[in-house]
Design a protein around this motif. Structure first.
Motif, PDB file in Angstrom:
ATOM      1  N   ARG A   1       0.824  -1.206   0.000  1.00  0.00           N
ATOM      2  CA  ARG A   1       0.000   0.000   0.000  1.00  0.00           C
ATOM      3  C   ARG A   1       0.862   1.262   0.000  1.00  0.00           C
ATOM      4  O   ARG A   1       0.614   2.201  -0.762  1.00  0.00           O
ATOM      5  CB  ARG A   1      -0.938  -0.003   1.209  1.00  0.00           C
ATOM      6  CG  ARG A   1      -2.093  -1.009   1.097  1.00  0.00           C
ATOM      7  CD  ARG A   1      -2.928  -1.040   2.372  1.00  0.00           C
ATOM      8  NE  ARG A   1      -4.072  -1.937   2.256  1.00  0.00           N
ATOM      9  CZ  ARG A   1      -5.285  -1.562   1.842  1.00  0.00           C
ATOM     10  NH1 ARG A   1      -5.512  -0.285   1.524  1.00  0.00           N
ATOM     11  NH2 ARG A   1      -6.271  -2.429   1.763  1.00  0.00           N
TER      12      ARG A   1
ATOM     13  N   TYR B   1       1.130   4.163  -3.031  1.00  0.00           N
ATOM     14  CA  TYR B   1       0.945   5.607  -2.878  1.00  0.00           C
ATOM     15  C   TYR B   1       2.175   6.367  -3.373  1.00  0.00           C
ATOM     16  O   TYR B   1       2.060   7.380  -4.081  1.00  0.00           O
ATOM     17  CB  TYR B   1       0.675   5.954  -1.418  1.00  0.00           C
ATOM     18  CG  TYR B   1      -0.688   5.528  -0.913  1.00  0.00           C
ATOM     19  CD1 TYR B   1      -1.849   5.911  -1.565  1.00  0.00           C
ATOM     20  CD2 TYR B   1      -0.805   4.730   0.237  1.00  0.00           C
ATOM     21  CE1 TYR B   1      -3.097   5.516  -1.108  1.00  0.00           C
ATOM     22  CE2 TYR B   1      -2.051   4.331   0.699  1.00  0.00           C
ATOM     23  CZ  TYR B   1      -3.195   4.729   0.027  1.00  0.00           C
ATOM     24  OH  TYR B   1      -4.420   4.336   0.490  1.00  0.00           O
TER      25      TYR B   1
ATOM     26  N   ILE C   1      -3.104  -4.012  -6.528  1.00  0.00           N
ATOM     27  CA  ILE C   1      -3.765  -2.820  -6.002  1.00  0.00           C
ATOM     28  C   ILE C   1      -4.838  -2.384  -6.989  1.00  0.00           C
ATOM     29  O   ILE C   1      -4.565  -2.250  -8.193  1.00  0.00           O
ATOM     30  CB  ILE C   1      -2.770  -1.658  -5.799  1.00  0.00           C
ATOM     31  CG1 ILE C   1      -1.640  -2.064  -4.843  1.00  0.00           C
ATOM     32  CG2 ILE C   1      -3.486  -0.397  -5.325  1.00  0.00           C
ATOM     33  CD1 ILE C   1      -2.055  -2.242  -3.418  1.00  0.00           C
TER      34      ILE C   1
ATOM     35  N   ALA D   1      -6.281  -4.196  -1.780  1.00  0.00           N
ATOM     36  CA  ALA D   1      -4.908  -4.691  -1.910  1.00  0.00           C
ATOM     37  C   ALA D   1      -4.968  -6.172  -1.573  1.00  0.00           C
ATOM     38  O   ALA D   1      -5.286  -6.546  -0.437  1.00  0.00           O
ATOM     39  CB  ALA D   1      -3.961  -3.956  -0.969  1.00  0.00           C
TER      40      ALA D   1
ATOM     41  N   GLY E   1      -7.947   0.678  -7.433  1.00  0.00           N
ATOM     42  CA  GLY E   1      -8.423   1.922  -6.847  1.00  0.00           C
ATOM     43  C   GLY E   1      -8.721   2.955  -7.905  1.00  0.00           C
ATOM     44  O   GLY E   1      -9.062   2.619  -9.045  1.00  0.00           O
TER      45      GLY E   1
ATOM     46  N   VAL F   1      -7.079   3.839  -2.683  1.00  0.00           N
ATOM     47  CA  VAL F   1      -7.019   2.378  -2.819  1.00  0.00           C
ATOM     48  C   VAL F   1      -8.356   1.762  -2.413  1.00  0.00           C
ATOM     49  O   VAL F   1      -8.892   2.062  -1.349  1.00  0.00           O
ATOM     50  CB  VAL F   1      -5.886   1.791  -1.952  1.00  0.00           C
ATOM     51  CG1 VAL F   1      -5.951   0.269  -1.944  1.00  0.00           C
ATOM     52  CG2 VAL F   1      -4.537   2.275  -2.455  1.00  0.00           C
TER      53      VAL F   1
END
Length: 226
Positions: free
Chosen positions: A81, A85, A177, A150, A179, A147
């Protein structure tokens, strides 16, 4: 004696033979290098035209200021995660360029350097080119990720089951992932924002191979393992 095969090459071999997804590791994923979305992308406003101002100067960087690193952790999902990002989030209004954002990802890679070139190549497909960055900066464009999920893809679990001893580093795992990728900027004097779904897979190695999780490779954008 069998020839040495790096972790990234093992992943490529395993996936290309077992599931035909070599392109997920070495393909080029380009996705909207300007603020305007493609016709298929949802948007909260009309497509922006050429900027009517001379551009937006980035905020000066303080002496010695750097982007924050991906935090050290032994938790594979938490690492995935945070890496996601760091990979997607950027802001042209700050006095950094694509190479600065790419370096954050590469610094979280295999400390031996074996996969550094491959990972750097993967990262470049996620970031705007230097020329595109200049254009994005005229809009003060920033990008960020929200997100939704995951998860370890089912195809990865199947690959692990079929892998022969030594094909993968101990502790290697894949996280997909899913999103939304958002972009916002200023066109003339009007704030505009676009958004689109996004999905990708990170290939990670944690303990016992490393004392903290490390990023080995990335899939191409929107071609994740499922």
């Amino acid at each position: 004696m069998a020839a040495y095969m790096s972790p990234g090459r093992r992943i490529v071999l395993l996936l290309s033979i077992g599931f035909g997804v070599l392109a997920a590791l070495i393909g080029v994923g380009l996705y909207g290098l300007v603020l305007a979305p493609s016709p298929s992308e949802p948007t909260t406003s009309v497509e922006p035209k050429a900027p009517t101002t001379a551009g937006i100067d980035p905020e000066p960087r303080a002496s010695g200021e750097t982007l924050p690193p991906i935090r050290s952790t032994m938790g594979a999902e938490a690492f995935a995660r945070d890496a996601a990002y760091a990979l997607i989030n950027w802001d042209t209004a700050r006095d950094f360029d694509p190479a600065d954002y790419a370096q954050v990802i590469v610094d979280a890679g295999d400390p031996s350097g074996t996969e550094t070139a491959g990972l750097a190549s993967d990262v470049r497909t996620y970031l705007p080119t230097a020329d595109a960055w200049v254009t994005l900066r005229t809009y003060g464009t920033r990008q960020w990720l929200t997100v939704d999920e995951a998860f370890v893809p089912a195809s990865w679990n199947e690959a692990i089951d079929q892998a022969t001893p030594g094909q993968l580093l101990p502790g290697t795992i894949a996280y997909t992932i899913t999103g939304t990728r958002h972009r916002a900027g200023i066109v003339g004097t009007q704030a505009q924002e676009t958004s689109r779904p996004i999905a990708f897979t990170l290939f990670i190695a944690c303990e016992p191979s490393f004392d903290e999780c490390r990023l080995l490779r990335l899939s191409e954008v929107d071609n994740p393992l499922r």
